[in-house]
Enzyme design. Sequence first.
Site, PDB file in Angstrom:
ATOM      1  N   ARG A 224      47.136  41.759  44.178  1.00 43.77           N
ATOM      2  CA  ARG A 224      46.142  41.317  43.203  1.00 43.77           C
ATOM      3  C   ARG A 224      44.761  41.555  43.798  1.00 43.77           C
ATOM      4  O   ARG A 224      44.579  41.488  45.034  1.00 43.77           O
ATOM      5  CB  ARG A 224      46.297  39.824  42.888  1.00 43.77           C
ATOM      6  N   HIS A 272      45.459  49.406  37.656  1.00 41.01           N
ATOM      7  CA  HIS A 272      46.561  48.432  37.577  1.00 41.01           C
ATOM      8  C   HIS A 272      47.796  49.044  36.891  1.00 41.01           C
ATOM      9  O   HIS A 272      48.250  48.560  35.854  1.00 41.01           O
ATOM     10  CB  HIS A 272      46.104  47.154  36.852  1.00 41.01           C
TER      11      HIS A 272
END
Length: 309
Positions: A224, A272
């Site tokens: 993350r 992502h």
Amino acid sequence: MAILFRSTPAATARWRPLLGALLPEHEIRFWPEIGDKATIEYALVWHPPAGLLASLPNLKLIFGLGAGIDHLLRDPALPRQVPIVRLVDPYMTDAMSEYVALSVLRLHRQDLDYLAQQRTGTWEERQQKNAAERPVGILGFGTLGRDAGRKLRALGFEVAGWSRTEKSVPGFATFAGADGLDLLLRGSEITVCLLPLTPETRGILNASSFARMPSGAGIVNAGRGGHVVEADLLRALDSGQVSGAVLDVFDDEPLPPTHPFWRHPRIIVTPHVAAETHPPTAAPLVREAIRQCEAGLPIANRVDLARGY
Ligand code: NDP
Ligand code: OXD
């Protein structure tokens, strides 16, 4: 009784036909058209708006439509008594391992340097080691970390893994805790982050971690964005302590157009996409979790809220 689905419009379009076919005995409602909240028993969600889940009085199960569940934990009103299941899908695991292998190889084979040389038409050989001479450390040695480790080992890399609890994984050096982190960072020329984002792991890739890596280390972050202290990474890249970073996840997504990462010559940015949720393989996992819940059986891949992942 009904199932509520809430994700991005693109994901909703992909899931809609699958859910209807796989769960014909349930009424599926697609956010924001949720109807009578009291009749919703199951929620399948990605980044639900704060308060949505708490407003469903008869919720029996929350299925997070990703491997990470930090998108749920940021809701202060999350109904913590309702079981949460996360996505553990071998299809995504394979995808993540592909991404990690590609990224590690790009750093190992000095892609950033050769791309810079190509831009200036420079024909120059750089010294190259073999994978066996480039130790790789993986932060987060769970479902994704171990599979990526196995595939990196198949390419010849020496791989070490760091986890919260001690473990023994044949073929790998394994570390845990603060001392273990220190050993792993000092011994890894490329560090891959596949951790969940929790209060303990936030900001783990910071100035102190970069300083402990061998000079010229490489970073791959597919965990993350919150794992990286961005200003510290920029400083470490500019000083050469870190020689390159492949980043898939960011604190602020989509990465703002003016963000310095976009144009940094030693950073590769991907949006992502390391391991996207894959509805055709994920939908049967949802059906199985609902089946287990309805049968009163233990539900696989339940999140432990005390651990935060
Ligand atoms: P797992 O729960 O299977 O593994 C998590 C690993 O992290 C475990 O080894 C765990 O240790 C370790 N860990 C957790 N907290 C700490 C800590 N404080 N110190 C040291 N180790 C810690 O998760 P997955 O492998 O399935 O997924 C990992 C993460 O990958 C997700 O949470 C998500 O953030 C990210 N992800 C990113 C994607 C992308 O497209 N970029 C796609 C999918 C996931 P232990 O084994 O002791 O429990
Ligand atoms: C996930 C992700 O957690 O896609 O599944 O990031």
